[in-house]
Design a protein around this motif. Structure first.
Motif, PDB file in Angstrom:
ATOM      1  N   LEU A  22       0.832  -1.202   0.000  1.00 17.02           N
ATOM      2  CA  LEU A  22       0.000   0.000   0.000  1.00 17.02           C
ATOM      3  C   LEU A  22       0.871   1.258   0.000  1.00 17.02           C
ATOM      4  N   ILE A  23       1.927   1.258   0.813  1.00 22.64           N
ATOM      5  CA  ILE A  23       2.829   2.413   0.853  1.00 22.64           C
ATOM      6  C   ILE A  23       3.488   2.625  -0.506  1.00 22.64           C
ATOM      7  N   ALA A  24       3.875   1.514  -1.149  1.00 20.26           N
ATOM      8  CA  ALA A  24       4.478   1.620  -2.480  1.00 20.26           C
ATOM      9  C   ALA A  24       3.486   2.216  -3.478  1.00 20.26           C
ATOM     10  N   ILE A  25       2.231   1.783  -3.414  1.00 20.83           N
ATOM     11  CA  ILE A  25       1.201   2.300  -4.324  1.00 20.83           C
ATOM     12  C   ILE A  25       0.940   3.780  -4.067  1.00 20.83           C
ATOM     13  N   VAL A  26       0.839   4.164  -2.795  1.00 25.70           N
ATOM     14  CA  VAL A  26       0.608   5.569  -2.448  1.00 25.70           C
ATOM     15  C   VAL A  26       1.773   6.435  -2.920  1.00 25.70           C
ATOM     16  N   THR A  27       3.003   5.934  -2.749  1.00 26.57           N
ATOM     17  CA  THR A  27       4.178   6.678  -3.216  1.00 26.57           C
ATOM     18  C   THR A  27       4.116   6.914  -4.718  1.00 26.57           C
ATOM     19  N   VAL A  28       3.797   5.862  -5.477  1.00 23.92           N
ATOM     20  CA  VAL A  28       3.669   6.002  -6.926  1.00 23.92           C
ATOM     21  C   VAL A  28       2.547   6.988  -7.266  1.00 23.92           C
ATOM     22  N   GLY A  29       1.424   6.914  -6.506  1.00 22.66           N
ATOM     23  CA  GLY A  29       0.304   7.828  -6.731  1.00 22.66           C
ATOM     24  C   GLY A  29       0.695   9.280  -6.522  1.00 22.66           C
ATOM     25  N   ILE A  30       1.472   9.542  -5.457  1.00 21.38           N
ATOM     26  CA  ILE A  30       1.910  10.922  -5.179  1.00 21.38           C
ATOM     27  C   ILE A  30       2.843  11.409  -6.281  1.00 21.38           C
ATOM     28  N   ILE A  31       3.727  10.551  -6.748  1.00 20.37           N
ATOM     29  CA  ILE A  31       4.644  10.938  -7.837  1.00 20.37           C
ATOM     30  C   ILE A  31       3.860  11.249  -9.111  1.00 20.37           C
ATOM     31  N   LEU A  32       2.884  10.397  -9.430  1.00 25.30           N
ATOM     32  CA  LEU A  32       2.063  10.648 -10.621  1.00 25.30           C
ATOM     33  C   LEU A  32       1.275  11.945 -10.482  1.00 25.30           C
ATOM     34  N   TYR A  33       0.764  12.218  -9.281  1.00 28.66           N
ATOM     35  CA  TYR A  33       0.039  13.462  -9.042  1.00 28.66           C
ATOM     36  C   TYR A  33       0.959  14.674  -9.284  1.00 28.66           C
ATOM     37  N   SER A  34       2.205  14.574  -8.813  1.00 24.83           N
ATOM     38  CA  SER A  34       3.162  15.664  -9.024  1.00 24.83           C
ATOM     39  C   SER A  34       3.414  15.889 -10.505  1.00 24.83           C
ATOM     40  N   ILE A  35       3.576  14.802 -11.256  1.00 27.70           N
ATOM     41  CA  ILE A  35       3.813  14.922 -12.698  1.00 27.70           C
ATOM     42  C   ILE A  35       2.616  15.566 -13.388  1.00 27.70           C
ATOM     43  N   VAL A  36       1.409  15.123 -13.007  1.00 28.00           N
ATOM     44  CA  VAL A  36       0.188  15.674 -13.608  1.00 28.00           C
ATOM     45  C   VAL A  36       0.072  17.165 -13.325  1.00 28.00           C
ATOM     46  N   ARG A  37       0.371  17.571 -12.105  1.00 33.18           N
ATOM     47  CA  ARG A  37       0.272  18.990 -11.748  1.00 33.18           C
ATOM     48  C   ARG A  37       1.340  19.829 -12.446  1.00 33.18           C
TER      49      ARG A  37
END
Length: 397
Positions: free
Chosen positions: A52-67
């Motif tokens: 779950l932590i790995a997935i959340v980390t990837v999610g935060i990185i993707l959010y940063s890229i999108v923004r």
């Protein structure tokens, strides 16, 4: 033309800045995510929180890229973020609810507070003689160890014959290391006598490799019992049915006259007294693999161990009668009749209950000068009285 070139330069500069920002944030979030994954793994969260932590980390990185690159904006971005966070919250809630449900079922093979059976503690539950023992030991005390279920008995022997002093349960002349560890200590010459059920094949091979002869002296009798949840409607099984459950041939309680529900057949760790008793009961029939669970071991490692019995309505487990009735006292389980006979002291004494066996004082060639006299006293009228008063059946009966 100059304005166009200037615009291109600004665009390129902006793109480089964005790329650098993405690289920096990816490294930063990746670092903290890695720390979180390692910490979660060390705390035993490998199956859920680590991924779950790995997935959340990837999610935060993707959010940063999108923004940073404005790939999504406004309402669409908000919906994506809320959906992601909502799924994470639902996953955590579902996992914790499932865990709480799982942990709500009692563990029959739980650790027992043995200090309540300490030989010389005030208000100890250990039974006593009404007269002085005919044997008194003062020096060169035999070092004792044994099964958890038999500690109350050999604690009574110690109260009658040993000096009144502190005996630390896990490191002294009178210990309780459980059956498997007690056999290991005996075979390696670290203790003089252990009190346990008979050895497993592996324990016999270990003794042979050490060129050690195990001497088994029967000192009492006990029933090997099977139990189910009090909510289970099945009250009696035959030995053949038990064997079929533990080979995996019978898989549902409706095959045994119960409700339609799959059977959860728990087992005990290898070389424990009750697991050896099950192996003996199975004879030549192959024993199916036990349910396992991940356990956090030393230095945060994860090992797979035999699951402890949990009192699900479709579960079946086994132990020795004294342990499951007197030491655990779990009112949520019910002992099964075997071949129509209920396990109690009278059916063990008469031999009517079909799965009863002797337990032993076991030695391995120690040169302690008091061993023979101590075992002889255990077999005397006083020693056998303590066997009976503790809750077991004397060997003479």
């Amino acid at each position: 033309m100059k304005q166009i070139n200037k615009g291109v330069e600004l665009l390129n500069t902006s793109m480089v800045t964005k790329v650098i920002s993405v690289i920096f944030l990816t490294g930063l979030f990746g670092f903290f995510g890695f720390i979180g994954v390692v910490f979660s793994a060390l705390m035993g969260g490998v199956k859920f929180y680590t991924p779950l932590i790995a997935i959340v980390t990837v999610g935060i990185i993707l959010y940063s890229i999108v923004r940073i690159f404005n790939i999504l904006q406004g309402k669409k971005l908000k919906i994506a973020v809320i959906s992601f966070v909502g799924l994470c919250v639902l996953a955590i809630g579902g996992y914790e609810i499932t865990n709480a449900y799982h942990n709500s079922f009692g563990i029959v093979n739980a650790e027992v507070n043995l200090y309540q059976y300490h030989p010389f503690y005030e208000n100890s539950k250990v039974v006593t003689l009404s007269e002085p023992a005919s044997l008194k030991l003062e020096k060169e005390l035999p070092i004792l160890d044994g099964a958890t279920a038999l500690y109350p008995l050999y604690s009574a022997f110690v109260r009658a014959t040993y000096p009144n002093k502190e005996y630390e349960i896990y490191q002294s002349e009178v210990m309780s290391s459980k059956t498997g560890e007690a056999y290991t200590k005996l075979i390696n010459g670290h203790v003089d006598i252990i009190f346990a059920a008979g050895p497993s094949d592996r324990q016999l091979r270990a003794a042979e490799q050490k060129v050690v002869e195990l001497k088994l002296t029967p000192i009492g009798r006990e029933a090997f019992v099977f139990f189910v949840s009090s909510k289970n409607t099945v009250e009696s099984l035959t030995i053949d049915q038990i064997q079929s459950i533990y080979t995996g041939e019978i898989t549902n309680w409706n095959q045994l006259g119960g409700k339609i529900d799959s059977i959860r057949a728990f087992q005990r760790p290898a070389d424990s007294g009750s697991q050896t008793a099950l192996e003996n009961l199975m004879g030549e029939k192959p024993l199916m693999k036990p349910p396992t669970e991940d356990i956090v071991s030393g230095m945060g490692g994860i090992i797979s161990e035999t699951s402890s019995y949990r009192n699900y309505k479709n579960a079946i487990g086994y132990s020795f009668r004294f342990f499951s009735t007197e030491m655990v006292q779990n009112g949520e389980i019910r002992h099964l009749k075997i071949n129509g006979v209920f396990p109690d002291k009278e059916t063990i004494r008469s031999g009517e209950y079909p799965i009863s066996s002797e337990f032993y004082a076991i030695t391995a060639g120690s040169d302690n000068p008091h061993i023979d006299a101590f075992i002889e006293w255990i077999l005397s009228e006083q020693g056998q009285y303590l066997v009976e008063a503790t809750g077991y059946i004397p060997v003479g009966d």
